[in-house]
Design an enzyme around this catalytic site. Sequence first.
Site, mmCIF file in Angstrom:
data_model
loop_
_atom_site.group_PDB
_atom_site.id
_atom_site.type_symbol
_atom_site.label_atom_id
_atom_site.label_comp_id
_atom_site.label_asym_id
_atom_site.label_seq_id
_atom_site.Cartn_x
_atom_site.Cartn_y
_atom_site.Cartn_z
ATOM 1 N N HIS B 128 10.358 59.997 38.765
ATOM 2 C CA HIS B 128 9.524 59.002 39.449
ATOM 3 C C HIS B 128 8.262 58.693 38.645
ATOM 4 C CE1 HIS B 128 7.642 57.092 43.072
ATOM 5 N NE2 HIS B 128 6.539 57.512 42.472
ATOM 6 N N GLU B 129 7.555 59.727 38.248
ATOM 7 C CA GLU B 129 6.274 59.507 37.556
ATOM 8 C C GLU B 129 6.472 58.862 36.183
ATOM 9 O OE1 GLU B 129 3.564 59.707 39.187
ATOM 10 O OE2 GLU B 129 4.435 60.726 40.926
ATOM 11 N N HIS B 132 6.264 55.264 36.505
ATOM 12 C CA HIS B 132 4.891 54.733 36.471
ATOM 13 C C HIS B 132 4.377 54.657 35.039
ATOM 14 C CE1 HIS B 132 4.450 54.541 40.726
ATOM 15 N NE2 HIS B 132 4.392 55.839 40.937
ATOM 16 N N HIS B 138 5.723 51.093 42.939
ATOM 17 C CA HIS B 138 6.568 51.664 43.990
ATOM 18 C C HIS B 138 7.554 50.639 44.526
ATOM 19 C CE1 HIS B 138 3.587 55.127 44.819
ATOM 20 N NE2 HIS B 138 4.550 55.492 43.994
#
Lengths: 120, 200
Positions: B128-129, B132, B138
């Site tokens: 997930h990170e 980013h 998101h």
Amino acid sequence: TSASAFPDLPPPPFVNPWLSFQNLSGCHMGDERPGLADLKDYLSHFGYLPSPPPFSNFSDSFDEELDAAIRTYQRNFGLNVTGTLDPSTVDQMITPRCGVADVINGTSTMNSSFTRGRNL
Amino acid sequence: FAYFAGNPTWPPLKRDLKYALTATSNTAIDKATLSAVFARAFARWSAATTLTFAETESASDADVTIGFYYGAHGDGEPFDGVLGTLAHAFSPTDGRFHLDAAEAWVAEGDVTRASSDTAVDLESVAVHEIGHLLGMGHSAVAEAVMYPTIKTRTRKVDLARDDVEGIQQLYGSNPNFKGVAPSTTGSSPEMETSDGGGGG
């Protein structure tokens, strides 16, 4: 003091900084409830409410701004858009998550083409 | 899927990125295990795009730095202890990726069978990170890895169609990409999770 000096210490207590939101379940517009200011802090941190003015704090009032913020939150997370702190909304809010904001200034959402605001 | 404001990306001449594990003293997970977890996490994004990733020992040589921190750690976004906020990362080309050292990170084995009620799968959060770090915001798609929340004792590491479409619009497609896993196409959210593995 080394940890080995206390070999029988219990593990750290279960902690979830947002668990207190469960006490707010059922709250809706017009309510005044201790803890709503913390919820507003949460929603502000993730972009659903603007930050309070400098040197002031959020109130414990369930006002129109909070209602709108909760509706945006519910829309983003595929929940029923009620504007109230129903149990499913509270459950979603206390779920562990990434610290990056979802929305800034209420003008864009996770469904839009970009996330405004902080690049964190 | 969503992007950050201005759609920041790594520049076209920067497609082979280096990452360094720079602050690992706050975790009990050994360095070799951490290296393996983050290598797998980066590989999931690399498989879909034209980006490649390699670990380097030198922070000064790295585009991305990864570390475990307690509480306030100098970026204005303090961590909050067990559960709550798990991690955060900055948009391109900042490269900082911070994890809350207070979490019960699970780096090996089956997280869905973890004994701790607060066990969090490290690779899932890493995937997930990294999104980013590459410019992804998101997603409202629950099965996407870029969905903001993850329950304890849950593993979600496969890019969903939503993630793949988002990252490929930023960086192009890897011609060898074999497509998303059947369980992550968007029609039927599936995650590996324990019975009642709620978020606390």
